[in-house]
Design a protein around this motif. Structure first.
Motif, mmCIF file in Angstrom:
data_model
loop_
_atom_site.group_PDB
_atom_site.id
_atom_site.type_symbol
_atom_site.label_atom_id
_atom_site.label_comp_id
_atom_site.label_asym_id
_atom_site.label_seq_id
_atom_site.Cartn_x
_atom_site.Cartn_y
_atom_site.Cartn_z
ATOM 1 N N LEU A 87 0.836 -1.196 0.000
ATOM 2 C CA LEU A 87 0.000 0.000 0.000
ATOM 3 C C LEU A 87 0.874 1.250 0.000
ATOM 4 N N VAL A 88 0.275 2.374 -0.380
ATOM 5 C CA VAL A 88 0.989 3.650 -0.359
ATOM 6 C C VAL A 88 0.197 4.659 0.473
ATOM 7 N N VAL A 89 0.902 5.580 1.094
ATOM 8 C CA VAL A 89 0.269 6.612 1.907
ATOM 9 C C VAL A 89 -0.743 7.372 1.054
ATOM 10 N N GLY A 90 -1.926 7.592 1.616
ATOM 11 C CA GLY A 90 -2.993 8.301 0.911
ATOM 12 C C GLY A 90 -3.970 7.390 0.195
ATOM 13 N N GLN A 91 -3.629 6.116 0.040
ATOM 14 C CA GLN A 91 -4.493 5.165 -0.654
ATOM 15 C C GLN A 91 -5.727 4.857 0.189
ATOM 16 N N ALA A 92 -6.883 4.824 -0.439
ATOM 17 C CA ALA A 92 -8.122 4.461 0.247
ATOM 18 C C ALA A 92 -8.248 2.942 0.283
#
Length: 164
Positions: free
Chosen positions: A96-101
């Motif tokens: 996952l990446v920061v900001g991903q919902a």
């Protein structure tokens, strides 16, 4: 303490309780429970350890990825939920990446091999930021994820003899 609930995206009506972070897990899969510290800075177990034999770790509620990285040699994922609570999971490997919902029940990573439990597990911490203030210092308030799941609740003392 009231149950912690997080509204699901697009849901109408009352908010839904959180989901376990390991698909199919139940109360019997809790390896170590929550132990609140006496003071915000004190010792305690600020979350629960849940057996994760298959390794899959899923979001307990919808949210946004707030942190993905390594802390003290362990992979950590933190999600911010719509009600402002934060769920953190370790040791977890994630793409996952920061900001991903993320949606409730969506896979967020894989629990690493046994690190702090006798079997593969995931440590799940649930907290509210800056909930306690002592002078100028601010501390997060950790919540018992088992209460949020409805798997346990606060103790209630009843009188030994009911009133006449």
């Amino acid at each position: 303490m009231p149950r912690v609930v997080v509204a699901r995206a697009g849901a109408s009506g009352p908010a839904a309780p959180l989901l376990p972070p390991v698909p199919g897990a139940g109360p019997e899969d809790v390896l170590r429970g929550f132990a609140a510290p006496a003071r915000p800075w004190g010792r305690g177990h600020r979350g629960v350890d849940v057996a994760a034999p298959g390794g899959r770790v899923t979001a307990p509620a919808p949210g946004t990825v707030r942190f993905v990285g390594t802390v003290v040699g362990r992979g950590v994922v933190t999600l911010e939920h719509p009600d402002g609570t934060l769920s953190s999971f370790e040791p977890v490997d994630s793409s996952l990446v920061v900001g991903q919902a993320v949606a409730a029940g969506q896979e967020i990573g894989t629990a690493s091999a046994a690190v702090h439990c006798p079997v593969r597990c995931v440590h799940w911490g649930l907290r509210r930021e800056d909930a306690w203030r002592v002078g100028a210092a601010r501390y997060d308030r950790y919540l018992d994820p088992l209460i949020a799941l409805g798997w346990s609740g606060p103790s209630v003392l009843w009188p030994q003899d009911p009133p006449a």
